[in-house]
Design a protein around this motif. Sequence first.
Motif, short mmCIF file in Angstrom:
data_model
loop_
_atom_site.label_atom_id
_atom_site.label_comp_id
_atom_site.label_asym_id
_atom_site.label_seq_id
_atom_site.Cartn_x
_atom_site.Cartn_y
_atom_site.Cartn_z
N TYR A 227 0.84 -1.20 0.00
CA TYR A 227 0.00 0.00 0.00
C TYR A 227 0.87 1.25 0.00
O TYR A 227 2.08 1.19 0.28
CB TYR A 227 -0.96 0.02 1.20
CG TYR A 227 -0.27 0.08 2.55
CD1 TYR A 227 0.04 1.30 3.14
CD2 TYR A 227 0.07 -1.08 3.23
CE1 TYR A 227 0.68 1.37 4.37
CE2 TYR A 227 0.70 -1.03 4.45
CZ TYR A 227 1.00 0.20 5.02
OH TYR A 227 1.63 0.25 6.23
N VAL A 228 0.22 2.37 -0.31
CA VAL A 228 0.89 3.67 -0.37
C VAL A 228 0.12 4.64 0.52
O VAL A 228 -1.12 4.68 0.47
CB VAL A 228 0.96 4.20 -1.81
CG1 VAL A 228 1.61 5.59 -1.86
CG2 VAL A 228 1.73 3.24 -2.70
N VAL A 229 0.84 5.40 1.31
CA VAL A 229 0.23 6.39 2.20
C VAL A 229 0.43 7.78 1.59
O VAL A 229 1.55 8.18 1.30
CB VAL A 229 0.86 6.34 3.61
CG1 VAL A 229 0.21 7.38 4.52
CG2 VAL A 229 0.71 4.95 4.20
N VAL A 230 -0.69 8.49 1.38
CA VAL A 230 -0.67 9.84 0.84
C VAL A 230 -1.11 10.80 1.94
O VAL A 230 -2.20 10.65 2.49
CB VAL A 230 -1.59 9.97 -0.39
CG1 VAL A 230 -1.55 11.40 -0.94
CG2 VAL A 230 -1.18 8.97 -1.47
N LYS A 231 -0.25 11.75 2.26
CA LYS A 231 -0.59 12.77 3.25
C LYS A 231 -1.27 13.92 2.53
O LYS A 231 -0.67 14.64 1.77
CB LYS A 231 0.67 13.26 3.97
CG LYS A 231 0.38 14.29 5.05
CD LYS A 231 1.64 14.75 5.75
CE LYS A 231 1.33 15.78 6.82
NZ LYS A 231 2.57 16.26 7.50
N VAL A 232 -2.56 14.09 2.80
CA VAL A 232 -3.36 15.12 2.15
C VAL A 232 -3.01 16.48 2.75
O VAL A 232 -2.46 16.57 3.87
CB VAL A 232 -4.86 14.80 2.30
CG1 VAL A 232 -5.72 15.74 1.46
CG2 VAL A 232 -5.13 13.36 1.88
N TRP A 233 -3.31 17.54 2.03
CA TRP A 233 -2.90 18.89 2.43
C TRP A 233 -3.44 19.29 3.79
O TRP A 233 -2.84 20.12 4.49
CB TRP A 233 -3.37 19.89 1.38
CG TRP A 233 -4.87 19.98 1.25
CD1 TRP A 233 -5.67 19.20 0.47
CD2 TRP A 233 -5.74 20.87 1.94
NE1 TRP A 233 -6.98 19.54 0.61
CE2 TRP A 233 -7.07 20.58 1.51
CE3 TRP A 233 -5.55 21.90 2.85
CZ2 TRP A 233 -8.17 21.27 1.99
CZ3 TRP A 233 -6.66 22.58 3.33
CH2 TRP A 233 -7.95 22.28 2.89
N ASP A 235 -3.61 17.34 6.42
CA ASP A 235 -3.03 16.40 7.38
C ASP A 235 -3.82 15.09 7.50
O ASP A 235 -3.55 14.31 8.42
CB ASP A 235 -2.89 17.03 8.77
CG ASP A 235 -1.78 18.07 8.81
OD1 ASP A 235 -0.92 18.04 7.91
OD2 ASP A 235 -1.80 18.92 9.71
N ARG A 236 -4.77 14.84 6.62
CA ARG A 236 -5.39 13.52 6.57
C ARG A 236 -4.49 12.56 5.78
O ARG A 236 -3.61 13.00 5.03
CB ARG A 236 -6.77 13.59 5.91
CG ARG A 236 -7.80 14.30 6.76
CD ARG A 236 -9.15 14.36 6.04
NE ARG A 236 -9.09 15.18 4.85
CZ ARG A 236 -9.47 14.81 3.65
NH1 ARG A 236 -9.92 13.57 3.45
NH2 ARG A 236 -9.40 15.64 2.62
N ARG A 237 -4.71 11.28 5.96
CA ARG A 237 -3.94 10.26 5.25
C ARG A 237 -4.86 9.41 4.39
O ARG A 237 -5.90 8.94 4.86
CB ARG A 237 -3.21 9.35 6.23
CG ARG A 237 -1.76 9.73 6.52
CD ARG A 237 -1.65 10.99 7.30
NE ARG A 237 -0.26 11.26 7.71
CZ ARG A 237 0.08 12.33 8.41
NH1 ARG A 237 -0.83 13.22 8.77
NH2 ARG A 237 1.34 12.52 8.74
N LEU A 238 -4.46 9.23 3.16
CA LEU A 238 -5.14 8.30 2.26
C LEU A 238 -4.30 7.03 2.15
O LEU A 238 -3.13 7.09 1.76
CB LEU A 238 -5.33 8.93 0.87
CG LEU A 238 -6.46 9.95 0.70
CD1 LEU A 238 -6.44 10.48 -0.73
CD2 LEU A 238 -7.80 9.33 1.00
N ILE A 239 -4.89 5.91 2.50
CA ILE A 239 -4.21 4.62 2.38
C ILE A 239 -4.75 3.94 1.13
O ILE A 239 -5.91 3.52 1.08
CB ILE A 239 -4.45 3.75 3.62
CG1 ILE A 239 -4.18 4.55 4.90
CG2 ILE A 239 -3.60 2.50 3.56
CD1 ILE A 239 -2.77 5.03 5.03
N LEU A 240 -3.90 3.85 0.13
CA LEU A 240 -4.31 3.29 -1.16
C LEU A 240 -3.48 2.05 -1.47
O LEU A 240 -2.28 2.01 -1.20
CB LEU A 240 -4.10 4.32 -2.28
CG LEU A 240 -4.88 5.64 -2.13
CD1 LEU A 240 -4.41 6.64 -3.17
CD2 LEU A 240 -6.36 5.39 -2.26
#
Length: 413
Positions: A227-233, A235-240
């Motif tokens: 999986y890849v963790v994206v830190k949204v602007w 400060d939320r995290r998207l786990i894709l």
Amino acid sequence: MSVDLLATLPTDTGDAPLAWFSLFLLAAVVGGFAAAWILGLIIRRIARRWDIAVEATRRARVPFRLLFALIAARQLIAATTALAGWQDTILTITGLAVLAVCGWLLAVVAFVAQDLTLARFPVDVVDNRKARRVQTQVILLRRVVVAVIVVLVLATMLLTLPGARQAGATILASAGVLGIVAGLAAQSSLSNLFAGLQLAFTDAIRVDDVVVVEKEWGRIEEITLTYVVVKVWDDRRLILPSTYFTSTPFQNWTRKESAVLGAVEMDVDWRVPVDELRVHLDRTLQASQIWDGRTGVLQVTDAVGSFVRLRILVSAKDGPTVWDLRCEVREALVEFIQRNHPEALPRLRTQVVTAEDQAQTNGSAEPMGRFEKTASDPSSRRRGTGESESTQTMGLFTGSRQAEERAKEFSRP
């Protein structure tokens, strides 16, 4: 040469052999720790110019000393008969512990190689694209190496257990069926695993890349094998899952370089002074501390309906900076229009038509829509309609012979 250290001890003193064995075992463990400490000190003295040796001895201090202590204890246990029937069991346990510590040491070496490699490519620089690519690849490669080490150590430990070889034949006989079942059950996991490896070595995304996924703007914070963790602007995290980035289109703002363009669109009135806005835009960009000087353009991209659409293109060193620059330019232009040209503010025009106005419009439209007819001049007639010569050239498909031929080209069956 093995020597029974407890063979000469008296046997009629009850627990005396075990007491002596415990004393010898403690001495062996202390001796192993001391030998490991001395050897580590020598290695640090000799190889103090080699970063990898110094870092390895520092991080591997605990497993290295523990390994020497276990080896010394195992040698002592193998040389005594004081443990009677427990000797084989304890030897097996210590052997498993030695294998586990060896795997620990190999994992430490993998971590040391990762840290030293990443230290050569710092990411806190302006152009860190290469560093982020190396960081992504090295971290994923280290995780693969550690996973392989764990699997090999566990397999070796199982093979040293009594009866494991006989059980291994049965396991290998059913490995084909189990492999098919496991492959079907873990199809998504395996696809994510291979997708993670593909992301690491194809350079599609890297750690700290600026991306737009699921209509969210953020940075790549972590890339694992699955999986890849994206830190949204915000400060939320998207786990894709890793397969998302190999099967779904997404935006990567820092694929080749970190500098990007940003657009500001504004709807204004038709009376807007475009030239003055361009001059004010240039002044705003020159006074800005975050503009990189590459692009600063104002264009009219649309002029249909009640508004004129302006598009301003600006550039900055990276995505977050260009966002701030867009907001700064938008605020400056809005303030300029409000203060100096309020007539250019967007407005919606409507026309109220009364019944009298409608009647006057209908009454004046009839004479304008009539065509003059001349019966005395046959040359002015067209197919007996009596239309004058001036009306024959008013239409694209009617009014002249050429126009009618053109109409036939579009209306033929």
